[in-house]
Enzyme design. Structure first.
Site, PDB file in Angstrom:
ATOM      1  N   LYS A 274      -5.175  80.502  47.287  1.00 14.10           N
ATOM      2  CA  LYS A 274      -4.671  81.794  46.808  1.00 14.10           C
ATOM      3  C   LYS A 274      -3.885  82.538  47.874  1.00 14.10           C
ATOM      4  CE  LYS A 274      -7.568  82.838  42.892  1.00 14.10           C
ATOM      5  NZ  LYS A 274      -8.423  83.774  42.206  1.00 14.10           N
TER       6      LYS A 274
ATOM      7  N   LYS B 209      -4.674  72.431  38.207  1.00 18.55           N
ATOM      8  CA  LYS B 209      -5.578  72.907  37.141  1.00 18.55           C
ATOM      9  C   LYS B 209      -4.881  73.934  36.255  1.00 18.55           C
ATOM     10  CE  LYS B 209      -7.814  76.780  39.380  1.00 18.55           C
ATOM     11  NZ  LYS B 209      -8.944  77.559  39.742  1.00 18.55           N
TER      12      LYS B 209
ATOM     13  N   LYS C 182      -4.508  80.881  35.091  1.00 18.46           N
ATOM     14  CA  LYS C 182      -3.793  82.098  34.711  1.00 18.46           C
ATOM     15  C   LYS C 182      -2.657  82.384  35.670  1.00 18.46           C
ATOM     16  CE  LYS C 182      -8.073  84.050  34.332  1.00 18.46           C
ATOM     17  NZ  LYS C 182      -9.203  84.791  33.788  1.00 18.46           N
TER      18      LYS C 182
HETATM   19  P1  TYM Z   1     -12.338  82.527  36.827  1.00 13.37           P
HETATM   20  O1  TYM Z   1     -12.140  83.876  36.228  1.00 13.37           O
HETATM   21  O2  TYM Z   1     -11.192  81.944  37.587  1.00 13.37           O
HETATM   22  O3  TYM Z   1     -12.727  81.473  35.717  1.00 13.37           O
HETATM   23  C1  TYM Z   1     -13.797  81.697  34.782  1.00 13.37           C
HETATM   24  C2  TYM Z   1     -14.486  80.375  34.456  1.00 13.37           C
HETATM   25  O4  TYM Z   1     -13.541  79.438  33.913  1.00 13.37           O
HETATM   26  C3  TYM Z   1     -13.603  78.213  34.652  1.00 13.37           C
HETATM   27  N1  TYM Z   1     -12.263  77.622  34.685  1.00 13.37           N
HETATM   28  C4  TYM Z   1     -11.980  76.343  34.389  1.00 13.37           C
HETATM   29  N2  TYM Z   1     -12.770  75.321  33.981  1.00 13.37           N
HETATM   30  C5  TYM Z   1     -12.172  74.135  33.731  1.00 13.37           C
HETATM   31  N3  TYM Z   1     -10.831  73.911  33.867  1.00 13.37           N
HETATM   32  C6  TYM Z   1      -9.999  74.910  34.269  1.00 13.37           C
HETATM   33  N4  TYM Z   1      -8.689  74.692  34.378  1.00 13.37           N
HETATM   34  C7  TYM Z   1     -10.565  76.189  34.554  1.00 13.37           C
HETATM   35  N5  TYM Z   1     -10.056  77.381  34.971  1.00 13.37           N
HETATM   36  C8  TYM Z   1     -11.103  78.242  35.052  1.00 13.37           C
HETATM   37  C9  TYM Z   1     -14.062  78.620  36.042  1.00 13.37           C
HETATM   38  O5  TYM Z   1     -14.641  77.533  36.743  1.00 13.37           O
HETATM   39  C10 TYM Z   1     -15.070  79.709  35.727  1.00 13.37           C
HETATM   40  O6  TYM Z   1     -16.329  79.157  35.420  1.00 13.37           O
HETATM   41  N6  TYM Z   1     -15.006  83.666  40.895  1.00 13.37           N
HETATM   42  C11 TYM Z   1     -15.100  83.391  39.464  1.00 13.37           C
HETATM   43  C12 TYM Z   1     -15.758  84.498  38.684  1.00 13.37           C
HETATM   44  C13 TYM Z   1     -17.108  84.871  39.178  1.00 13.37           C
HETATM   45  C14 TYM Z   1     -18.324  84.140  38.998  1.00 13.37           C
HETATM   46  C15 TYM Z   1     -19.333  84.908  39.640  1.00 13.37           C
HETATM   47  C16 TYM Z   1     -18.629  82.922  38.388  1.00 13.37           C
HETATM   48  C17 TYM Z   1     -17.425  85.997  39.857  1.00 13.37           C
HETATM   49  N7  TYM Z   1     -18.773  86.035  40.140  1.00 13.37           N
HETATM   50  C18 TYM Z   1     -20.685  84.476  39.656  1.00 13.37           C
HETATM   51  C19 TYM Z   1     -19.968  82.494  38.421  1.00 13.37           C
HETATM   52  C20 TYM Z   1     -20.965  83.270  39.040  1.00 13.37           C
HETATM   53  C21 TYM Z   1     -13.696  83.191  38.936  1.00 13.37           C
HETATM   54  O7  TYM Z   1     -12.723  83.654  39.534  1.00 13.37           O
HETATM   55  O8  TYM Z   1     -13.640  82.524  37.748  1.00 13.37           O
END
Ligand code: TYM
Length: 335
Positions: free
Chosen positions: A110, A194, A197
């Site tokens: 990032k 991957k 967004k």
């Molecule tokens: P975020 O918002 O990027 O994504 C949310 C969830 O979607 C999954 N994900 C994917 N899975 C498979 N293929 C993809 N291309 C893909 N893109 C996204 C992510 O693995 C995630 O499960 N830091 C985290 C949010 C967070 C969090 C937490 C998660 C904050 N605190 C505590 C678990 C526990 C994030 O940015 O996810």
């Protein structure tokens, strides 16, 4: 079994989020006590548009409910509404080591070439994520493959804190990665990146808000290769775009990749793509219709989030109090 997971309220929900995380959250609601949150504090780590953020939190909450998260079964909230997240993050920032955070690949991705210009929050946010998890003594953290390293960091932080302060306060959590093809959904334009967004090309992802026509068009234009579809999944190695589409098809239809391939063996993508588009539309269009209906009543969404925050705050209170006491901060008002 206590399940905790979150999602950043940035823009739209996409197919990677749905298959990698949200649809598994929905299934877990009947098996465990679940807390799901909009990680709005995380959204501050990159450029912030306050008006947009405010709107995104509500929109993402509605998208989760439309996807099947039931506020009557699960605790749904914005993590900024429970101050203990930020409070515990500070305590744990003093437990986590610079070297551990330096290894986080998502910071490297990032921040790109501009590490010096990245916010301190972007560097430290995996610790806030650890606080999100440890605050509720979560046992299972359902996430996509890309978040595995962060959940492992939460384990390391939990173990070090417990050892340093000679207690058993934190439960080292397990990353709960979906089996098979959904754990890592790739871009429709590049099978080695991957689905995300932050990809500048909207053609690289399927959004929850895409119309049926747009979904069909994105699948029609998805990158593939000229070879026929094989019967054996091992023959998809070295064909990342073909492998990704087969994986998406399997995840959406509830079949194995083998079963999907068996139906199309020997054919080209001309036959496969319309069938995949139909399966996606069948899954996504009812969710989209529910989302549109939920948008009509923002006060109801806010009420769900407020009720969820109150429940979450109750569960968090003993943990933050115990953490403050463990480190000697007995003057804290909530210790
Ligand atoms: P975020 O918002 O990027 O994504 C949310 C969830 O979607 C999954 N994900 C994917 N899975 C498979 N293929 C993809 N291309 C893909 N893109 C996204 C992510 O693995 C995630 O499960 N830091 C985290 C949010 C967070 C969090 C937490 C998660 C904050 N605190 C505590 C678990 C526990 C994030 O940015 O996810």
């Amino acid at each position: 079994m206590r399940v905790v997971s979150g999602i950043q309220p940035t823009g739209d929900l996409h197919l990677g989020n749905l298959l990698g995380a949200i649809l598994r959250w929905v299934r877990m609601q009947d098996e465990a006590e679940c807390l799901f949150f909009l990680a709005d504090l995380h959204a501050l780590t990159v450029d912030v548009d306050p008006t947009q953020l405010r709107a995104n939190v509500r929109e993402m909450a509605a998208a989760l409910i439309a996807s099947g998260i039931d506020p009557a079964k699960s605790i749904l909230f914005a993590h900024s509404a429970v101050p203990a997240h930020a409070e515990l993050a500070w305590v744990l920032e003093c437990t986590a080591r610079m070297g551990w955070l330096n290894r986080m690949t998502q910071f490297k991705d990032k921040s790109g070439k501009n590490k010096e210009g990245a916010s301190v929050g972007l560097f430290a946010y995996p610790v806030l994520q650890a606080a999100d998890i440890l605050l509720y003594r979560a046992t299972h953290v359902p996430v996509g493959e890309d978040q595995k390293q962060h959940v492992e960091l939460a384990r390391d932080i939990a173990v070090k804190f417990n050892t340093d302060f000679d207690n058993e306060l934190f439960v080292p959590p397990e990353p709960f990665i979906g089996g098979g093809s959904a754990a890592r959904v790739m871009s429709l334009r590049d099978g080695s990146a991957k689905m995300s967004k932050s990809d500048p090309s909207d053609m690289s992802r399927i959004n929850l808000t895409d119309s049926d026509d747009v979904i069909a068009q994105k699948i029609r234009k998805a990158k593939t290769d000229p070879k026929p579809i094989p019967g054996d999944p091992a023959l998809l190695d070295g064909r990342p775009e073909a492998k990704n589409l087969a994986g998406i098809f399997a995840a959406v239809s509830g079949e194995s990749v083998e079963q999907v391939l068996a139906r199309f063996e020997g054919q080209g993508f001309g036959a496969f793509k319309p069938a995949l588009a139909d399966a996606l539309i069948a899954m996504l269009s009812p969710i989209r219709a529910r989302l549109i209906a939920l948008r009509e009543d923002p006060a109801a969404i806010d009420a769900h989030l407020a009720a969820g925050a109150a429940q979450a705050a109750k569960l968090a209170a003993p943990t933050i109090a115990a953490a403050y006491r463990a480190v000697g901060l007995t003057h804290a008002s909530n210790a």
